[in-house]
Each structure stands twice: as C-alpha cells, then as structure tokens.
Design a protein around this motif. Structure first.
Motif, PDB file in Angstrom:
ATOM      1  N   ARG A   6       0.833  -1.210   0.000  1.00  0.00           N
ATOM      2  CA  ARG A   6       0.000   0.000   0.000  1.00  0.00           C
ATOM      3  C   ARG A   6       0.869   1.264   0.000  1.00  0.00           C
ATOM      4  N   GLY A   7       0.502   2.204  -0.849  1.00  0.00           N
ATOM      5  CA  GLY A   7       1.257   3.462  -0.896  1.00  0.00           C
ATOM      6  C   GLY A   7       2.406   3.424  -1.899  1.00  0.00           C
ATOM      7  N   PHE A   8       2.642   2.229  -2.478  1.00  0.00           N
ATOM      8  CA  PHE A   8       3.700   2.084  -3.492  1.00  0.00           C
ATOM      9  C   PHE A   8       3.023   1.857  -4.841  1.00  0.00           C
ATOM     10  N   LYS A   9       3.727   2.138  -5.916  1.00  0.00           N
ATOM     11  CA  LYS A   9       3.088   1.937  -7.225  1.00  0.00           C
ATOM     12  C   LYS A   9       4.104   1.564  -8.285  1.00  0.00           C
ATOM     13  N   ASP A  10       3.594   0.919  -9.332  1.00  0.00           N
ATOM     14  CA  ASP A  10       4.416   0.630 -10.503  1.00  0.00           C
ATOM     15  C   ASP A  10       4.245   1.779 -11.489  1.00  0.00           C
ATOM     16  N   ILE A  16       5.279   5.633 -18.399  1.00  0.00           N
ATOM     17  CA  ILE A  16       6.687   5.984 -18.178  1.00  0.00           C
ATOM     18  C   ILE A  16       7.156   7.055 -19.161  1.00  0.00           C
ATOM     19  N   GLU A  17       6.513   7.111 -20.348  1.00  0.00           N
ATOM     20  CA  GLU A  17       6.979   8.038 -21.380  1.00  0.00           C
ATOM     21  C   GLU A  17       6.927   9.493 -20.900  1.00  0.00           C
ATOM     22  N   ILE A  18       5.898   9.816 -20.134  1.00  0.00           N
ATOM     23  CA  ILE A  18       5.784  11.206 -19.654  1.00  0.00           C
ATOM     24  C   ILE A  18       6.861  11.478 -18.596  1.00  0.00           C
ATOM     25  N   TRP A  19       7.168  10.461 -17.778  1.00  0.00           N
ATOM     26  CA  TRP A  19       8.252  10.586 -16.797  1.00  0.00           C
ATOM     27  C   TRP A  19       9.579  10.834 -17.523  1.00  0.00           C
ATOM     28  N   GLN A  20       9.778  10.036 -18.582  1.00  0.00           N
ATOM     29  CA  GLN A  20      11.032  10.175 -19.342  1.00  0.00           C
ATOM     30  C   GLN A  20      11.115  11.548 -19.999  1.00  0.00           C
ATOM     31  N   GLY A 301      17.483  25.827  -2.253  1.00  0.00           N
ATOM     32  CA  GLY A 301      17.107  24.788  -3.218  1.00  0.00           C
ATOM     33  C   GLY A 301      15.619  24.521  -3.251  1.00  0.00           C
ATOM     34  N   PHE A 302      15.254  23.572  -4.106  1.00  0.00           N
ATOM     35  CA  PHE A 302      13.838  23.162  -4.155  1.00  0.00           C
ATOM     36  C   PHE A 302      13.748  21.690  -4.524  1.00  0.00           C
ATOM     37  N   ALA A 303      12.573  21.127  -4.262  1.00  0.00           N
ATOM     38  CA  ALA A 303      12.277  19.765  -4.735  1.00  0.00           C
ATOM     39  C   ALA A 303      10.911  19.779  -5.397  1.00  0.00           C
ATOM     40  N   ILE A 304      10.881  19.251  -6.618  1.00  0.00           N
ATOM     41  CA  ILE A 304       9.606  19.092  -7.331  1.00  0.00           C
ATOM     42  C   ILE A 304       9.073  17.705  -6.978  1.00  0.00           C
ATOM     43  N   GLY A 305       7.800  17.619  -6.663  1.00  0.00           N
ATOM     44  CA  GLY A 305       7.169  16.312  -6.507  1.00  0.00           C
ATOM     45  C   GLY A 305       6.902  15.761  -7.903  1.00  0.00           C
ATOM     46  N   PHE A 306       7.758  14.817  -8.305  1.00  0.00           N
ATOM     47  CA  PHE A 306       7.729  14.301  -9.687  1.00  0.00           C
ATOM     48  C   PHE A 306       6.353  13.684  -9.991  1.00  0.00           C
ATOM     49  N   ASP A 307       5.840  12.872  -9.042  1.00  0.00           N
ATOM     50  CA  ASP A 307       4.556  12.188  -9.263  1.00  0.00           C
ATOM     51  C   ASP A 307       3.428  13.213  -9.487  1.00  0.00           C
ATOM     52  N   ARG A 308       3.464  14.275  -8.678  1.00  0.00           N
ATOM     53  CA  ARG A 308       2.397  15.279  -8.796  1.00  0.00           C
ATOM     54  C   ARG A 308       2.521  16.053 -10.101  1.00  0.00           C
ATOM     55  N   LEU A 309       3.755  16.306 -10.530  1.00  0.00           N
ATOM     56  CA  LEU A 309       3.955  16.993 -11.810  1.00  0.00           C
ATOM     57  C   LEU A 309       3.418  16.125 -12.952  1.00  0.00           C
ATOM     58  N   VAL A 310       3.685  14.820 -12.874  1.00  0.00           N
ATOM     59  CA  VAL A 310       3.160  13.893 -13.890  1.00  0.00           C
ATOM     60  C   VAL A 310       1.634  13.948 -13.881  1.00  0.00           C
ATOM     61  N   GLU A 311       1.037  13.917 -12.688  1.00  0.00           N
ATOM     62  CA  GLU A 311      -0.428  13.929 -12.607  1.00  0.00           C
ATOM     63  C   GLU A 311      -1.008  15.213 -13.212  1.00  0.00           C
ATOM     64  N   LEU A 312      -0.315  16.315 -12.988  1.00  0.00           N
ATOM     65  CA  LEU A 312      -0.764  17.583 -13.590  1.00  0.00           C
ATOM     66  C   LEU A 312      -0.704  17.509 -15.107  1.00  0.00           C
ATOM     67  N   GLU A 314      -0.650  14.858 -16.986  1.00  0.00           N
ATOM     68  CA  GLU A 314      -1.569  13.856 -17.548  1.00  0.00           C
ATOM     69  C   GLU A 314      -2.961  14.436 -17.751  1.00  0.00           C
ATOM     70  N   GLN A 315      -3.300  15.437 -16.933  1.00  0.00           N
ATOM     71  CA  GLN A 315      -4.624  16.048 -17.094  1.00  0.00           C
ATOM     72  C   GLN A 315      -4.741  16.749 -18.444  1.00  0.00           C
ATOM     73  N   ASP A 316      -3.593  17.180 -18.997  1.00  0.00           N
ATOM     74  CA  ASP A 316      -3.638  17.827 -20.308  1.00  0.00           C
ATOM     75  C   ASP A 316      -3.575  16.800 -21.435  1.00  0.00           C
ATOM     76  N   SER A 317      -3.404  15.547 -21.026  1.00  0.00           N
ATOM     77  CA  SER A 317      -3.472  14.357 -21.872  1.00  0.00           C
ATOM     78  C   SER A 317      -2.819  14.474 -23.249  1.00  0.00           C
ATOM     79  N   GLU A 318      -1.681  15.125 -23.311  1.00  0.00           N
ATOM     80  CA  GLU A 318      -0.912  15.072 -24.552  1.00  0.00           C
ATOM     81  C   GLU A 318      -0.310  13.668 -24.643  1.00  0.00           C
ATOM     82  N   ASP A 319      -0.136  13.152 -25.830  1.00  0.00           N
ATOM     83  CA  ASP A 319       0.348  11.785 -25.949  1.00  0.00           C
ATOM     84  C   ASP A 319       1.875  11.756 -25.964  1.00  0.00           C
ATOM     85  N   TYR A 320       2.447  11.140 -24.936  1.00  0.00           N
ATOM     86  CA  TYR A 320       3.902  11.019 -24.880  1.00  0.00           C
ATOM     87  C   TYR A 320       4.326   9.591 -25.218  1.00  0.00           C
TER      88      TYR A 320
END
Ligand code: HAM
Length: 424
Positions: A6-10, A16-20, A301-312, A314-320
């Motif tokens: 729980r709390g972990f994900k694949d 993965i393409e959007i992460w890359q 410095g700063f830290a971006i929450g990578f998962d949250r950036l991906v979720e943002l 993905e809402q614009d649903s461009e195809d990566y």
C-alpha cells in the motif's frame, strides 16, 4: 497473488513516457544553468535526517522507514534528498574546490504517510540546490529556472507562494511572541498543535485543521518581526522576481514542514490536484551545512514532486507514448530469418522496429501494426522474395512503395528518417 505494498506503485510502459519526457527536459534545462547531477544512496544514518530535518517534525517523528543495520546502528531510507546532498557536499569537501556548487538530483524518496491520491510512500523528487551563494538572487535564479521548466513542459495553473521565516537572529524573538499568543489560544488548538507549540510554534501556522486555522488567523506575522538583513533579503527576492516578470503571492503562514529553513521559503501550488496541492517545495537553508559539521556556507534549493507533476501533465493528456516507426510483417517461414536480420540492422540504424514472427495471416498482422501505431509496415512474403522487392506501406496515407531488398535498410532509413528524427 502477491500485490503491491500500500502506498507504493508501478510506473508502467504507457505512463513511463511522460516521466522520461519530464526527466529529459529537466536534465537539459538544469545543465543549461550549469547544474551538475548528483546521485546518492537511499540509505543514510538516521541521525543525518534527525539533525537536518528536525527531531520533532512529522517526517522524522513518524514517517521514516528506519531500522537497525546488522550491527544495530539506526539507518533510514531517505525521506528527502537535501540532507544527503549536504552530507555529500561536506564529506567530499566540494567547498574546498569551490564553495559555489550547483547540484541537481532525481530519485525515489520514502515517507510512511497515510496514502491517498497524490501522496505515496515511495515517490520521486527532482531537486536543484545551490551551495555557497547567500545572495537573494540565488533564490530568484532557482525560481526562474523552475518557471522555465514549467514553461518548457507547458504546465500551467500553478501559483508561486513565497514567505520569509527569518534567521537565527530574528526568529527566536518572534517565536516567543507567537508562543505567548498561542498559549492564550490553547482551548482552540488541536492536540498536534498543542504538542508542537513548545518545540516549534511556527508549525502551528501550517496546521490544516479548520478550527486551528480560524483560531490563529490573527496571530503575529513573522514578516513583521524580520531583522533588517532579512527584510532586505526578502525585498530583493521580491524585486528580483518582479524584474523577471514572475508572479507570486506572499503568504506569511507558509512555514514548511522541515526545520532547516532560513529566510526565503516557497511552494508552487495548484488547484488541480485536490488536497495534495503543493507541486514544489523549497527555500533557503543557510545554517544547515555548518550544523552538519561543514564550514559556514549558505544554500538554497527546491524539490519538485515528480509524481504530482506527472499527474498535472496527464490532465492535459498530450500523448507522450512511443510507437514503432516500422512494423515488419513476414509471410512464410523462409522470410523470417531475413526479417530478424533486417530488424537488427534497422534497430542499429535508429529505426524503431517491431516485427511479427507468429506466422499469422497478413490481415491479423496489419491489425496488430495498427494497434501499435506503427508509421510504416514492411511486407515480405514468398512472392516478394522471388521478385527481390518488399512492400513498404505508409499507414497514414495508405500509399505503398516497392523497396529493393538488396538495399533495404538504407532505403527504409532514407524514407522514414523524418519520423525517427522527430522522436527526439
Ligand atoms: P517537501 O515539501 O517535503 O520538501 O517535498 C517537496 C515536494 O515533494 C512536495 O511539494 C510534493 O510535491 C512532493 N511530495 C512530498 N511528499 C510526497 C508524497 N508523500 N507523495 C508524493 N509527493 C510528495 C522537501 O522535501 C525539501 N527537501 C525541498 C527542498 C530542497 N528544500 C530545499 N531544497
């Protein structure tokens, strides 16, 4: 069946393409700003995090994955990256070569928080940290770089929120004032606030419980208690941001959940992710290097929450997603050996190739090529081998071309080069 914890994900192909994509854009931008990558171990001595983040923060008190190593020494999986980066800056004496160092970091982070949308127990951060520059313009440059990244990624709808939480000169006096006011409000504060009040009264300002928010809405503001040097620093941050046309909101209640900050703190927030609204958190930590045993060197410095950036994004649903440039459909056993050789040579030549060796009908292979989104299909059966020419079908225009087998790899590469170049 054994399932995920729980709390972990694949992060699967297709996601993965959007992460890359984000990672590629971030790396290239950070390197343009002369930041260098640093990679650190996931495990560190627990004491590093306790000292850096603060022993009575939520992160250290209840969210770290900690356990004794085989000798009984307490170690923890990193609940953030900054402490490890500072440890490394000190341990490898980067400051002796040049105190000014600019690092970026991308990697997994672990916090045992209550999982919910946007909040995971393993998540990813993208950090950028500048050591050795006390100037407010380092804060401005970092925020500017962040804005450039969000622009390059076409991420809209984020608000930059900034504040100053003072320094060891002025904060103690403010804390005393705040504590007095909070003591008078004891009856209206939640149990967490009552507990935190004495160790770090500023954290009470961060409480999300509505009754606490209401009760503390008029308490003294740090911004009215800054020493002249902190006022000057904050003024320069604000004027620097204005000079670069970066919009921001000042929120005197923004205090952050880690104890190492001094002066500037900031977050990038969005209204598009529900309760977990912070996409980026950061700020200045001028005393941390010295606190962890290094020389007195400021840092920010700063830290971006990578998962949250991906979720943002993905809402614009461009195809990566990635699709093959070419699908090889072979008909008949004899052509399979050639197909394997072509696909090896085409892969080496930079043409993303998929093939079908199932021996299925041409119709079902064409269906599969379509499903995969292949730009071209190469068809070669016994008849084509006899004639020495394969058929190349453009899947978007439905046009077909004869391709001489004697020069197949080069002809295909020439013809579909725009597709493969467009990929980068
Ligand atoms: P932080 O605010 O704790 O700061 O985390 C930074 C970002 O990581 C948050 O804004 C959020 O987007 C993301 N994040 C935090 N917790 C989770 C979670 N459980 N699940 C998903 N995403 C999460 C720091 O960690 C500081 N080290 C930032 C920093 C760097 N300050 C100076 N340099």
């Amino acid at each position: 069946m054994i399932q995920l914890i729980r709390g972990f994900k694949d992060i699967l192909p297709g996601e993965i393409e959007i992460w890359q994509h984000i990672e590629t854009v971030a790396r290239s931008l950070f390197e343009d700003f002369n930041f260098r990558e640093i990679r650190l171990p996931v495990l560190e001595h627990t004491e590093l995090f306790a000292r850096a983040i603060g022993g009575d923060t939520d992160i250290v008190e209840k969210e770290m994955y900690s356990f004794p190593d085989s000798k009984g020494n307490p170690i923890s999986m990193r609940p953030e990256a900054t402490a490890g980066i500072v440890r490394s800056y000190i341990q490898h004496k980067f400051y002796a070569v040049d105190p000014v160092q600019k690092f970026y970091f991308i990697g997994p982070i672990f916090r045992r928080e209550r999982p919910q949308k946007g909040r995971y127990r393993q998540f990813y951060q993208i950090n950028a940290e500048i050591f050795g520059v006390g100037s407010p313009y380092a804060d401005v440059q970092l925020i500017h770089m962040l804005r450039c990244l969000f622009d390059r990624l076409s991420v809209g709808d984020t608000t930059l929120v900034i504040n100053s939480i003072g320094c060891p000169e002025c904060r103690p006096t403010y804390k005393k004032t705040l504590l007095k006011e909070l003591n008078a409000l004891s009856d209206h504060l939640c149990s967490d606030c009552l507990r935190r009040r004495d160790s770090n009264p500023l954290r009470v300002l961060d409480c999300k419980v509505p009754t606490c928010k209401e009760a503390t809405k008029d308490v003294a503001s740090m911004l009215n208690h800054l020493c002249p040097a902190c006022v000057d620093h904050f003024d320069h941050v604000k004027s620097g941001l204005k000079g670069l046309d970066i919009d921001f909101v000042v929120d005197s209640r923004l205090v952050r959940g880690l104890d190492y900050y001094t002066r500037t703190v900031f977050e990038m927030k969005t209204t598009r992710l529900g309760a977990q609204d912070a996409v980026v958190g950061g700020g200045r930590y001028d005393v941390l290097v010295e606190m962890l045993g290094g020389p007195s060197q400021p840092a920010t410095g700063f830290a971006i929450g990578f998962d949250r950036l991906v979720e943002l994004m993905e809402q614009d649903s461009e195809d990566y997603g990635s699709t093959p440039d070419l699908f090889i459909a072979t008909l008949g056993e004899s052509s399979q050996e050639n197909a394997v050789r072509w696909s090896c040579d085409l892969g080496r030549a930079g043409v993303r190739t998929e093939m079908d060796l199932s021996g299925r009908s041409l119709k079902s292979m064409m269906k599969r090529a379509n499903r995969l989104g292949a730009a071209y299909v190469l068809i070669a059966g016994d008849k084509e081998f006899e004639e020495g020419e394969a058929i190349l079908r453009d899947m978007s225009t439905k046009e077909q071309f004869q391709i001489p087998m004697s020069d197949l790899v080069e002809s295909i590469r020439e013809r579909i080069r725009p597709v493969s170049l467009g990929r980068s």
